[in-house]
Design an enzyme around this catalytic site. Structure first.
Site, short mmCIF file in Angstrom:
data_model
loop_
_atom_site.label_atom_id
_atom_site.label_comp_id
_atom_site.label_asym_id
_atom_site.label_seq_id
_atom_site.Cartn_x
_atom_site.Cartn_y
_atom_site.Cartn_z
N GLU A 1 -37.82 0.62 -0.98
CA GLU A 1 -38.16 1.09 -2.21
C GLU A 1 -39.85 0.78 -2.16
O GLU A 1 -40.26 -0.21 -1.52
CB GLU A 1 -37.78 0.31 -3.55
CG GLU A 1 -36.40 0.64 -3.58
CD GLU A 1 -35.73 -0.32 -4.62
OE1 GLU A 1 -36.55 -0.99 -5.39
OE2 GLU A 1 -34.25 -0.24 -4.70
N CYS B 1 -46.90 -0.67 -4.26
CA CYS B 1 -46.00 -2.23 -3.99
C CYS B 1 -45.32 -1.47 -2.58
O CYS B 1 -44.39 -0.77 -3.18
CB CYS B 1 -45.49 -2.72 -5.18
SG CYS B 1 -44.48 -3.99 -4.89
N CYS C 1 -33.70 -8.62 2.26
CA CYS C 1 -34.39 -9.87 2.45
C CYS C 1 -33.41 -11.21 2.87
O CYS C 1 -32.05 -11.16 1.92
CB CYS C 1 -35.11 -10.22 1.23
SG CYS C 1 -36.21 -11.90 1.29
N CYS D 1 -33.63 -16.06 -2.83
CA CYS D 1 -34.44 -16.52 -4.03
C CYS D 1 -33.51 -16.18 -5.13
O CYS D 1 -33.01 -15.10 -5.30
CB CYS D 1 -35.93 -15.89 -4.30
SG CYS D 1 -36.98 -16.64 -2.91
N CYS E 1 -34.17 -12.91 -7.41
CA CYS E 1 -34.47 -11.72 -7.01
C CYS E 1 -33.46 -10.67 -6.58
O CYS E 1 -32.41 -11.09 -6.01
CB CYS E 1 -35.24 -12.26 -5.67
SG CYS E 1 -35.85 -10.69 -4.94
N CYS F 1 -37.67 -5.00 -7.78
CA CYS F 1 -37.28 -4.49 -6.30
C CYS F 1 -35.83 -4.66 -6.03
O CYS F 1 -35.46 -5.68 -6.24
CB CYS F 1 -38.42 -5.05 -5.31
SG CYS F 1 -39.00 -3.84 -4.24
#
Length: 365
Positions: free
Chosen positions: A102, A115, A122, A126, A129, A340
């Site tokens: 994205e 961005c 990932c 976290c 997130c 995101c």
């Protein structure tokens, strides 16, 4: 009889402008063609990008056919494009292997910030997130990172990106092998020509990468995702804090010879007390950091609740009272799931994550 497989075409978009020019000069020279054609073709890679070689109409058709036979200009396929009522636009790109990433274009006065993502998914997990929830899939290649900006220039009408932030999917400093040449492509006048001070790399605090970024001669900006002012709380929110403790991250920020920004997502009842603000101010003053307070995007919440606006304002005032410069980021694109990872999950569903060691290119500087 074994069939002869055609040689793979070389991807010119994976090369820095200097390397691409060298390769094109060699290509034309070997064929007895004028070397000035190399500069003509080079400008159509990034400065005035062409969707394909056929569109490079300043070159003779025979030359375009030669180029297409030896090289490729891979595109990122736009699978979805959404526009918010506040002007924010979100793009879902599908890559050649079916992975998806994205990008978000955010207008603000005269600026248009993109961005961008550096990984598909990932590995850092976290707690708050949305990207972390999908897990890690793979690192992006050079052209897939810089190509997110290139695709903005290929839109009709094009979007004139003025600023780039590595704050999309993934941890950029865990894909330094691709991010470093991508930074060159973003900044080089023969690439996308975006000023270094308008390019920000955001990291959770991958120390070798911070050092490597600081060794670059360009004035690229560094943002550090702090999100908690103590090791104990940060470990709960960001497992990476075990490997890169807060004190080591702050030390690295102090050594970075350019201005550093602290990114701090406001989590209701978790990290938004006045004592948190006081401790955060102490950390920021240690490395002369600017603090960017980020209201939690509800789509990325994963069980957290946003800090109320009044509380965020009080938190900001406490930081200023301790001599720290602070800004409160506006929530953008709430109506289009701009946190995101949301659009990817919405369109493609969740995929089984891969361990970071299952992809051979996961590395830091």
């Amino acid at each position: 009889m074994t069939p002869i497989m055609p040689a793979a075409r070389e991807n010119l978009l994976n090369l820095t402008p200097a390397d691409a020019e060298k390769r094109l000069v060699e290509f034309f020279t070997e064929r007895g063609l004028p070397s000035y054609r190399a500069k003509q073709a080079l400008r159509r890679l990034w400065v005035n990008p062409a969707p394909d070689f056929e569109a490079m109409t300043e070159l003779p058709k025979s030359v375009r056919e030669l180029l297409a036979g030896s090289f490729e200009l891979p595109r990122l396929s736009v699978a979805a494009r959404q526009r918010s009522t506040d002007g924010t636009e979100k793009f879902l790109f599908v890559l050649r292997d079916g992975q998806a990433i994205e990008s978000v274009a955010i207008p603000e006065n005269e600026r248009l910030t993109l961005c961008i993502s550096s990984q598909a998914g990932c590995a850092l997990q976290c707690a708050f997130c949305a990207t972390g929830a999908m897990g890690f899939q793979r690192n992006l290649d050079v052209f897939e990172i810089a190509g997110q900006v290139r695709e903005m220039r290929l839109l009709d009408p094009p979007l004139a990106i003025t600023n780039v932030v590595f704050m999309g999917m993934g941890e950029p400093l865990m894909n330094w092998r691709s991010v470093e040449p991508a930074l060159t492509l973003l900044n080089d006048p023969l690439g996308l020509g975006i000023g270094a001070r308008h390019i920000t790399v955001s990291t959770v605090g991958v120390l070798p990468g911070i050092v490597a970024l600081g060794e670059r001669p360009e004035q690229f900006r560094l943002a550090i995702s702090v999100h908690a002012p103590s090791d104990a709380l940060r470990r709960e929110l960001m497992p990476v804090n075990v490997k890169y403790p807060l004190k080591d991250v702050i030390h690295a920020a102090k050594q970075f010879d350019r201005r550093v920004t602290f990114e701090y997502v406001m989590l209701g009842g978790v990290n938004d007390a006045i004592e948190h603000a006081i401790r955060l101010a102490e950390l920021a003053k240690e490395c002369r950091a600017f603090v960017n307070l980020i209201p939690l995007h509800p789509g990325g919440a994963r069980g957290f609740v946003p800090t109320p606006a009044k509380r965020i304002a009080e938190f900001a005032r406490e930081l200023r009272r301790h001599g720290v410069e602070v800004a409160i980021r506006k929530s953008r694109g709430v109506d289009i799931a701009a946190a995101c990872g949301q659009l990817r999950v919405e369109r493609l569903g969740r995929r089984p994550p891969r361990g970071p060691d299952e992809h051979g290119d996961v590395q830091v500087a």
